[in-house]
Design a protein around this motif. Structure first.
Motif, PDB file in Angstrom:
ATOM      1  N   VAL A 185      37.476 -17.818  62.136  1.00 46.83           N
ATOM      2  CA  VAL A 185      38.883 -17.701  62.511  1.00 46.83           C
ATOM      3  C   VAL A 185      39.039 -16.729  63.670  1.00 46.83           C
ATOM      4  O   VAL A 185      39.727 -17.007  64.664  1.00 46.83           O
ATOM      5  CB  VAL A 185      39.738 -17.247  61.307  1.00 46.83           C
ATOM      6  CG1 VAL A 185      41.141 -16.827  61.761  1.00 46.83           C
ATOM      7  CG2 VAL A 185      39.834 -18.357  60.267  1.00 46.83           C
ATOM      8  N   LEU A 186      38.399 -15.578  63.565  1.00 45.35           N
ATOM      9  CA  LEU A 186      38.494 -14.578  64.622  1.00 45.35           C
ATOM     10  C   LEU A 186      37.857 -15.074  65.914  1.00 45.35           C
ATOM     11  O   LEU A 186      38.400 -14.858  67.005  1.00 45.35           O
ATOM     12  CB  LEU A 186      37.823 -13.273  64.170  1.00 45.35           C
ATOM     13  CG  LEU A 186      38.367 -12.641  62.885  1.00 45.35           C
ATOM     14  CD1 LEU A 186      37.630 -11.348  62.590  1.00 45.35           C
ATOM     15  CD2 LEU A 186      39.869 -12.400  62.976  1.00 45.35           C
ATOM     16  N   LEU A 187      36.735 -15.757  65.805  1.00 48.34           N
ATOM     17  CA  LEU A 187      36.063 -16.268  66.999  1.00 48.34           C
ATOM     18  C   LEU A 187      36.899 -17.329  67.708  1.00 48.34           C
ATOM     19  O   LEU A 187      36.904 -17.412  68.940  1.00 48.34           O
ATOM     20  CB  LEU A 187      34.686 -16.826  66.630  1.00 48.34           C
ATOM     21  CG  LEU A 187      33.641 -15.766  66.254  1.00 48.34           C
ATOM     22  CD1 LEU A 187      32.394 -16.434  65.686  1.00 48.34           C
ATOM     23  CD2 LEU A 187      33.286 -14.904  67.463  1.00 48.34           C
ATOM     24  N   ILE A 215      44.113  -2.197  66.784  1.00 51.62           N
ATOM     25  CA  ILE A 215      42.667  -2.137  66.554  1.00 51.62           C
ATOM     26  C   ILE A 215      42.278  -3.232  65.562  1.00 51.62           C
ATOM     27  O   ILE A 215      42.943  -3.417  64.541  1.00 51.62           O
ATOM     28  CB  ILE A 215      42.245  -0.764  65.988  1.00 51.62           C
ATOM     29  CG1 ILE A 215      42.827   0.375  66.840  1.00 51.62           C
ATOM     30  CG2 ILE A 215      40.732  -0.661  65.906  1.00 51.62           C
ATOM     31  CD1 ILE A 215      42.365   0.387  68.278  1.00 51.62           C
ATOM     32  N   GLY A 216      41.188  -3.938  65.825  1.00 52.29           N
ATOM     33  CA  GLY A 216      40.709  -4.943  64.889  1.00 52.29           C
ATOM     34  C   GLY A 216      41.779  -5.975  64.573  1.00 52.29           C
ATOM     35  O   GLY A 216      42.241  -6.706  65.445  1.00 52.29           O
ATOM     36  N   MET A 217      42.196  -6.045  63.310  1.00 52.75           N
ATOM     37  CA  MET A 217      43.217  -7.017  62.921  1.00 52.75           C
ATOM     38  C   MET A 217      44.514  -6.832  63.693  1.00 52.75           C
ATOM     39  O   MET A 217      45.267  -7.788  63.901  1.00 52.75           O
ATOM     40  CB  MET A 217      43.481  -6.929  61.421  1.00 52.75           C
ATOM     41  CG  MET A 217      42.441  -7.644  60.569  1.00 52.75           C
ATOM     42  SD  MET A 217      42.486  -9.458  60.750  1.00 52.75           S
ATOM     43  CE  MET A 217      43.959  -9.851  59.804  1.00 52.75           C
ATOM     44  N   GLU A 229      41.652 -26.549  63.897  1.00 54.45           N
ATOM     45  CA  GLU A 229      40.748 -27.294  62.999  1.00 54.45           C
ATOM     46  C   GLU A 229      39.588 -26.401  62.559  1.00 54.45           C
ATOM     47  O   GLU A 229      39.198 -26.406  61.383  1.00 54.45           O
ATOM     48  CB  GLU A 229      40.229 -28.555  63.696  1.00 54.45           C
ATOM     49  CG  GLU A 229      41.283 -29.638  63.817  1.00 54.45           C
ATOM     50  CD  GLU A 229      40.792 -30.854  64.589  1.00 54.45           C
ATOM     51  OE1 GLU A 229      39.705 -30.764  65.209  1.00 54.45           O
ATOM     52  OE2 GLU A 229      41.496 -31.889  64.577  1.00 54.45           O
ATOM     53  N   CYS A 230      39.033 -25.637  63.479  1.00 50.38           N
ATOM     54  CA  CYS A 230      37.945 -24.701  63.127  1.00 50.38           C
ATOM     55  C   CYS A 230      38.441 -23.622  62.179  1.00 50.38           C
ATOM     56  O   CYS A 230      37.743 -23.256  61.220  1.00 50.38           O
ATOM     57  CB  CYS A 230      37.379 -24.054  64.394  1.00 50.38           C
ATOM     58  SG  CYS A 230      36.471 -25.173  65.473  1.00 50.38           S
ATOM     59  N   MET A 231      39.640 -23.142  62.430  1.00 54.88           N
ATOM     60  CA  MET A 231      40.204 -22.087  61.591  1.00 54.88           C
ATOM     61  C   MET A 231      40.463 -22.582  60.186  1.00 54.88           C
ATOM     62  O   MET A 231      40.098 -21.927  59.190  1.00 54.88           O
ATOM     63  CB  MET A 231      41.471 -21.544  62.249  1.00 54.88           C
ATOM     64  CG  MET A 231      41.212 -20.842  63.582  1.00 54.88           C
ATOM     65  SD  MET A 231      42.690 -20.549  64.592  1.00 54.88           S
ATOM     66  CE  MET A 231      43.290 -19.024  63.862  1.00 54.88           C
ATOM     67  N   HIS A 232      41.056 -23.776  60.070  1.00 52.71           N
ATOM     68  CA  HIS A 232      41.342 -24.325  58.749  1.00 52.71           C
ATOM     69  C   HIS A 232      40.050 -24.666  58.004  1.00 52.71           C
ATOM     70  O   HIS A 232      39.971 -24.500  56.773  1.00 52.71           O
ATOM     71  CB  HIS A 232      42.219 -25.555  58.856  1.00 52.71           C
ATOM     72  CG  HIS A 232      43.672 -25.243  59.007  1.00 52.71           C
ATOM     73  ND1 HIS A 232      44.441 -24.750  57.987  1.00 52.71           N
ATOM     74  CD2 HIS A 232      44.501 -25.319  60.087  1.00 52.71           C
ATOM     75  CE1 HIS A 232      45.679 -24.560  58.396  1.00 52.71           C
ATOM     76  NE2 HIS A 232      45.741 -24.889  59.676  1.00 52.71           N
ATOM     77  N   ALA A 233      39.039 -25.109  58.730  1.00 52.67           N
ATOM     78  CA  ALA A 233      37.762 -25.418  58.077  1.00 52.67           C
ATOM     79  C   ALA A 233      37.152 -24.174  57.448  1.00 52.67           C
ATOM     80  O   ALA A 233      36.521 -24.237  56.386  1.00 52.67           O
ATOM     81  CB  ALA A 233      36.795 -26.030  59.090  1.00 52.67           C
ATOM     82  N   LEU A 272      46.426 -15.035  59.885  1.00 51.00           N
ATOM     83  CA  LEU A 272      46.261 -15.241  61.321  1.00 51.00           C
ATOM     84  C   LEU A 272      46.388 -16.718  61.684  1.00 51.00           C
ATOM     85  O   LEU A 272      47.026 -17.071  62.687  1.00 51.00           O
ATOM     86  CB  LEU A 272      44.910 -14.709  61.783  1.00 51.00           C
ATOM     87  CG  LEU A 272      44.722 -13.195  61.757  1.00 51.00           C
ATOM     88  CD1 LEU A 272      43.281 -12.841  62.108  1.00 51.00           C
ATOM     89  CD2 LEU A 272      45.683 -12.502  62.727  1.00 51.00           C
ATOM     90  N   THR A 273      45.802 -17.570  60.866  1.00 50.59           N
ATOM     91  CA  THR A 273      45.884 -19.009  61.120  1.00 50.59           C
ATOM     92  C   THR A 273      47.331 -19.478  61.037  1.00 50.59           C
ATOM     93  O   THR A 273      47.794 -20.265  61.879  1.00 50.59           O
ATOM     94  CB  THR A 273      45.013 -19.772  60.108  1.00 50.59           C
ATOM     95  OG1 THR A 273      43.660 -19.308  60.200  1.00 50.59           O
ATOM     96  CG2 THR A 273      45.052 -21.275  60.370  1.00 50.59           C
TER      97      THR A 273
END
Length: 218
Positions: free
Chosen positions: A135-137, A99-101, A211-215, A80-81
């Protein structure tokens, strides 16, 4: 899953004849197709089949133990990232349940075109006792409208295609028979933009979220 290059547009079709569930092999194959697209394409279209875009993670994998489950989740978040910062335009053409993913694949795409047909889009995590990763958030905060966040995220509301536009899952609806034509026309239009600056400005716009996703991937 299938990959074709159509007039410079990479079309990735999800169709396992079932739910198009995200498994470890799904993640590996999609990444390999994205590798190929980076080398030869000017834009990417991700689509499913009529009635099913993607029904989310392969829940059978979670029954195979923590190691397999952790690998799948980590791979899904990295996928996703990668899509969210992909250097080329990414267009989702949706004519079936997401749905979901599946819904997160829509959120990670630059443009989301839906068919005016009968399907649902939903984040079922609360209803199936699952948490959202950072990542989802990050995708939720960027793409889901403020007015719909509680219903979509906390209350697992199921959205029709028309409702999905206001919620932030889709950008527009078109006639079912013209879905791929519309997606390809948009891909061609976006391909005309300077590639270097498309990538640069996309990543600049999404810098804080990326940046949040990679962290979270570390």
């Amino acid at each position: 899953m299938n990959y074709i290059l159509d007039d410079g547009i990479a079309v990735i079709s999800l169709d396992d004849g079932k739910a198009n569930a995200v498994s470890i092999s799904f993640v590996e194959l999609l990444n390999s197709y994205l590798d190929q697209a980076e080398q030869e394409a000017s834009a990417v279209i991700i689509t499913g089949r009529t009635g099913m875009f993607c029904a989310g993670f392969d829940l059978k994998a979670f029954q195979q133990g923590a190691e397999v489950a952790d690998k799948l989740v980590a791979g899904g978040m990295a996928m996703l990232t990668r899509l969210y910062e992909f250097p080329l335009p990414v267009i989702a053409a949706c004519d079936g349940h997401a749905i979901g993913m599946g819904a997160f694949l829509l959120m990670a795409s630059d443009n989301r075109i839906g068919a005016n047909s009968d399907f649902q889009i939903c984040l079922p995590e609360t209803s199936i006792s699952m948490p959202f990763t950072p990542v989802l958030l990050a995708l939720i905060h960027d793409r889901i409208s403020i007015a719909e966040k509680t219903m979509a995220v906390v209350q697992s509301k199921r959205y029709s295609p028309a409702e999905s536009i206001a919620a932030g899952f889709l950008d527009k609806l078109v006639d079912q028979n013209s879905l791929m034509e519309e997606a390809k026309n948009l891909a061609k239009d976006l391909s005309a933009l300077p590639k270097e600056y498309y990538c640069m400005n996309k990543r600049s716009l999404r810098k804080a979220s990326l940046e949040c996703m990679h962290a979270d991937l570390k």
